[in-house]
Motif scaffolding. Structure first.
Motif, PDB file in Angstrom:
ATOM      1  N   SER A 217       0.819  -1.214   0.000  1.00 54.24           N
ATOM      2  CA  SER A 217       0.000   0.000   0.000  1.00 54.24           C
ATOM      3  C   SER A 217       0.852   1.263   0.000  1.00 54.24           C
ATOM      4  O   SER A 217       0.601   2.195  -0.777  1.00 54.24           O
ATOM      5  CB  SER A 217      -0.929  -0.002   1.216  1.00 54.24           C
ATOM      6  N   THR A 218       1.878   1.299   0.866  1.00 54.04           N
ATOM      7  CA  THR A 218       2.719   2.495   0.934  1.00 54.04           C
ATOM      8  C   THR A 218       3.547   2.662  -0.337  1.00 54.04           C
ATOM      9  O   THR A 218       3.745   3.786  -0.816  1.00 54.04           O
ATOM     10  CB  THR A 218       3.658   2.430   2.153  1.00 54.04           C
ATOM     11  N   THR A 219       4.040   1.558  -0.911  1.00 54.78           N
ATOM     12  CA  THR A 219       4.811   1.644  -2.149  1.00 54.78           C
ATOM     13  C   THR A 219       3.942   2.166  -3.282  1.00 54.78           C
ATOM     14  O   THR A 219       4.350   3.068  -4.040  1.00 54.78           O
ATOM     15  CB  THR A 219       5.372   0.261  -2.530  1.00 54.78           C
TER      16      THR A 219
ATOM     17  N   SER B  99       1.262   3.996  -3.027  1.00 54.34           N
ATOM     18  CA  SER B  99       0.924   5.405  -2.774  1.00 54.34           C
ATOM     19  C   SER B  99       2.103   6.332  -3.045  1.00 54.34           C
ATOM     20  O   SER B  99       1.945   7.397  -3.666  1.00 54.34           O
ATOM     21  CB  SER B  99       0.448   5.572  -1.332  1.00 54.34           C
ATOM     22  N   MET B 100       3.303   5.931  -2.586  1.00 52.97           N
ATOM     23  CA  MET B 100       4.471   6.788  -2.760  1.00 52.97           C
ATOM     24  C   MET B 100       4.878   6.916  -4.228  1.00 52.97           C
ATOM     25  O   MET B 100       5.255   8.001  -4.688  1.00 52.97           O
ATOM     26  CB  MET B 100       5.640   6.233  -1.949  1.00 52.97           C
TER      27      MET B 100
ATOM     28  N   GLY C 219       9.601   7.954   1.256  1.00 46.64           N
ATOM     29  CA  GLY C 219       8.307   7.359   1.536  1.00 46.64           C
ATOM     30  C   GLY C 219       8.366   5.846   1.634  1.00 46.64           C
ATOM     31  O   GLY C 219       7.682   5.245   2.460  1.00 46.64           O
TER      32      GLY C 219
ATOM     33  N   THR D 297       9.891   4.905   4.940  1.00 47.79           N
ATOM     34  CA  THR D 297       8.889   5.158   5.984  1.00 47.79           C
ATOM     35  C   THR D 297       7.875   4.021   6.056  1.00 47.79           C
ATOM     36  O   THR D 297       7.525   3.554   7.139  1.00 47.79           O
ATOM     37  CB  THR D 297       8.163   6.484   5.705  1.00 47.79           C
ATOM     38  N   GLY D 298       7.411   3.568   4.905  1.00 44.84           N
ATOM     39  CA  GLY D 298       6.465   2.463   4.877  1.00 44.84           C
ATOM     40  C   GLY D 298       7.048   1.184   5.448  1.00 44.84           C
ATOM     41  O   GLY D 298       6.374   0.441   6.174  1.00 44.84           O
TER      42      GLY D 298
ATOM     43  N   THR E 104      10.462   7.408  11.962  1.00 46.87           N
ATOM     44  CA  THR E 104       9.640   7.601  10.768  1.00 46.87           C
ATOM     45  C   THR E 104       9.203   9.050  10.640  1.00 46.87           C
ATOM     46  O   THR E 104       9.277   9.648   9.560  1.00 46.87           O
ATOM     47  CB  THR E 104       8.398   6.696  10.836  1.00 46.87           C
TER      48      THR E 104
END
Length: 276
Positions: free
Chosen positions: A150-152, A154-155, A189, A192-193, A266
């Motif tokens: 999800s974070t990958t 989104s970033m 990002g 951070t994820g 983070t």
């Protein structure tokens, strides 16, 4: 000022008061929990905890075991999550399969951790006839993957399309553009994820109860029951004797401090990125 505007202002004030009260109540409970944890746990922390194993009333083997379980889970889950996220944003984009994977990832993020533990028990514990550290790490990795995906996704979506087009215009292949331009632009990002996913699994207990169980002795052999700080906290807290309960409080403080450190790291990375 007409009647409609007055109603809107009144409604705005009511919502503001309610939201502020809700925030203060949440902070009050958080402060209560942390205060209780510090009062009961700090007095129980001493150097012996970090130099002796559980059989000697220490936590050394549990802390090392928890880090190994989470570390191996990261080695499994982070690459898979990154690759899946890259596929969704750079190759699949808005295809039906990509939408299916995104929906599946969202479902997996909200899946109860104990269900994942039972699933891994059925495929990696029961067939081999015993609890083992590998099963624990795989369970944690399954929890990490949807967060990293999800974070990958989104970033990478925040990286301007013009950067990709510029790389292709210079003669770079799509893979080269992704590796040398897109990932580099989104590296803060992505890190951070990964840290958030690690912070999530490092404090998990339920999946480890069904997979790695626990071990009172120091071991690096993941083919057998493996020491875990979270599982030991759960077990020690149920013992009737005070020394065991004090050890559980000490372990809780250490675990809380670790998760807090990861979250602060983070936030620092994000803040540094915004300043730049």
């Amino acid at each position: 000022m007409n009647e409609t505007q007055s109603r809107r202002l009144l409604l705005n004030k009511v919502i503001l008061v309610l939201s502020t009260a809700a925030a203060l109540i949440g902070l009050a409970f958080l402060f209560w929990i942390l205060t209780t944890l510090l009062i009961k746990g700090v007095d129980s922390i001493h150097w012996r905890i970090f130099t002796h194993d559980l059989v000697e009333k220490g936590l050394r083997n549990l802390i090392v075991g928890q880090m190994i379980l989470a570390g191996v889970a990261s080695l499994i889950g982070v690459p898979l999550g990154l690759l899946a996220g890259i596929y969704l944003r750079e190759y699949g984009i808005n295809s039906a399969f990509a939408r299916f994977i995104r929906n599946l990832s969202d479902v997996m993020m909200s899946a109860p951790s104990i269900v994942i533990g039972v699933f891994i028990y059925g495929i990696l514990v029961a067939p081999v006839g015993g609890f083992n550290g590998w099963a624990g790490s795989v369970a944690l990795a399954i929890m990490m993957i949807p967060i990293v995906v999800s974070t990958t996704d989104s970033m990478l979506s925040l990286v301007p399309q013009e950067l990709r087009e510029a790389g292709i215009a210079l003669g770079a292949s799509k893979a080269q553009v992704i590796l040398t331009i897109v990932l580099k632009a989104a590296k803060v990002g992505l890190v951070t994820g990964i840290l958030l996913a690690f912070a999530r699994v490092v404090g998990e207990t339920a999946p480890l109860l069904f997979t790695s169980a626990n071990n009172d002795y120091f071991t690096l052999n993941m083919n057998q029951q493996f020491p875990s700080l979270t599982v030991s906290i759960y077990q020690l807290a149920t013992f009737p004797d005070k020394p065991s309960q004090d050890l559980a409080w000490a372990g809780s403080v250490i675990l809380t401090a670790l998760v807090l450190l990861i979250n602060l790291t983070t936030r620092y990375i994000f803040r540094k990125r915004k300043i730049k």
